[in-house]
Motif scaffolding. Structure first.
Motif, PDB file in Angstrom:
ATOM      1  N   ALA A   4       5.882   4.772   2.439  1.00  0.00           N
ATOM      2  CA  ALA A   4       7.154   4.576   1.748  1.00  0.00           C
ATOM      3  C   ALA A   4       7.946   3.406   2.311  1.00  0.00           C
ATOM      4  O   ALA A   4       8.778   2.836   1.622  1.00  0.00           O
ATOM      5  N   ASN A   5       7.701   3.052   3.585  1.00  0.00           N
ATOM      6  CA  ASN A   5       8.443   1.957   4.196  1.00  0.00           C
ATOM      7  C   ASN A   5       7.724   0.619   4.062  1.00  0.00           C
ATOM      8  O   ASN A   5       8.202  -0.394   4.588  1.00  0.00           O
ATOM      9  N   ARG A   7       6.754  -2.453   1.936  1.00  0.00           N
ATOM     10  CA  ARG A   7       7.191  -3.122   0.710  1.00  0.00           C
ATOM     11  C   ARG A   7       6.733  -4.570   0.725  1.00  0.00           C
ATOM     12  O   ARG A   7       6.523  -5.163   1.777  1.00  0.00           O
ATOM     13  N   THR A  16       7.740  -1.085  -3.623  1.00  0.00           N
ATOM     14  CA  THR A  16       7.272  -0.116  -2.638  1.00  0.00           C
ATOM     15  C   THR A  16       5.803   0.211  -2.860  1.00  0.00           C
ATOM     16  O   THR A  16       5.376   0.441  -3.990  1.00  0.00           O
ATOM     17  N   SER A  18       2.762   2.364  -3.235  1.00  0.00           N
ATOM     18  CA  SER A  18       2.486   3.759  -3.578  1.00  0.00           C
ATOM     19  C   SER A  18       1.453   3.820  -4.689  1.00  0.00           C
ATOM     20  O   SER A  18       1.507   3.026  -5.634  1.00  0.00           O
ATOM     21  N   THR A  65      14.349   2.987  -5.314  1.00  0.00           N
ATOM     22  CA  THR A  65      12.929   2.711  -5.098  1.00  0.00           C
ATOM     23  C   THR A  65      12.344   2.030  -6.313  1.00  0.00           C
ATOM     24  O   THR A  65      12.514   2.498  -7.442  1.00  0.00           O
TER      25      THR A  65
END
Length: 252
Positions: A4-5, A7, A16, A18, A65
């Motif tokens: 999640a951190n 980017r 982000t 994912s 996000t």
């Protein structure tokens, strides 16, 4: 979402890292803990719009996000992070339908028409979906105003809702989702055309067009008058934004 951190930036817009499955689980956890979160699904038009509008660029760079929705955005983000495209591609309609199919969340829907919202209700209340239809609201057509935000928020039975889906077109829906998340204290996800796809009022592009980044061409062929400017001028602006970022790629 373990990364999640992590980017990267595409055309100046933070993305982000994912996968779709990670995003579904991450959203589910946010909804269950009732955490305010604005979720934006970024495609080439989003990047082009942010390049044109300082206000929208600031919104996408602010709290919330951003996932890579469009294939070109996902390609560029994956290349910068040196990961497979599927590890950073969260297609909005897929996030929408997969979450509704697999997670027991009480969902509220904002946007589109009453006819589309009724079709969504019928779909979601069928045995194929685990989500619960908690209500819907079709705001009157018009510009964004404080009154519009107040009217939307007043329609949401907060004690019976876990997540809010917003389908009103980019960039309008992103401003609404961001404002709503802060006002009602729930995750708000802006998913655009996903409402029409789930309702069956608009057919989705064939899978091969999505795989090769040509979904925009399919949509343009179906609605040329409405989308011509968006995709011709917008795609050029997207290319310019990406070009201007060259040599300035930032990964965090």
């Amino acid at each position: 979402m373990s990364d999640a951190n992590v980017r990267t930036f595409v055309g100046g817009v933070p993305i982000t890292k994912s996968s779709l499955s990670e995003a579904v689980e991450w959203l589910y956890r946010r909804a269950m803990s009732r955490e305010p979160e604005s979720v934006r699904l970024v495609n080439a038009f989003s990047v082009a719009s942010a390049d044109k509008s300082i206000e929208y660029r600031d919104l996408l760079r602010g709290k919330g996000t951003n996932f890579a929705d469009g294939t070109p955005v996902a390609w560029l983000a994956a290349r910068q992070l040196a990961v497979p495209r599927e590890d950073i591609h969260v297609r909005g309609p897929s996030l929408f339908s997969t979450t509704l199919e697999t997670r027991e969340l009480r969902a509220f829907f904002v946007g589109s028409t009453n006819e589309v919202l009724e079709a969504i209700r019928i779909r979601v209340e069928s045995p194929h979906y685990r989500a619960h239809f908690a209500g819907a609201y079709s705001p009157p057509f018009g510009p964004l105003t404080p009154r519009m935000f107040d009217d939307i928020a007043a329609q949401i039975p907060l004690s019976d809702v876990d997540v809010i889906w917003v389908g009103m077109g980019t960039p309008k829906q992103d401003f609404i989702a961001t404002k709503l998340a802060s006002v009602v204290g729930l995750p708000c996800v802006a998913v655009g055309a996903a409402f029409d796809f789930l309702a069956g009022s608009v057919g989705e592009a064939p899978r091969w067009t999505r795989d090769y980044g040509l979904e925009w061409l399919h949509r343009l062929s179906r609605e040329p008058r409405r989308l011509a400017g968006r995709y011709t001028v917008g795609n050029l602006r997207f290319a310019r934004a990406v070009w201007n970022q060259r040599g300035k790629t930032c990964v965090s």
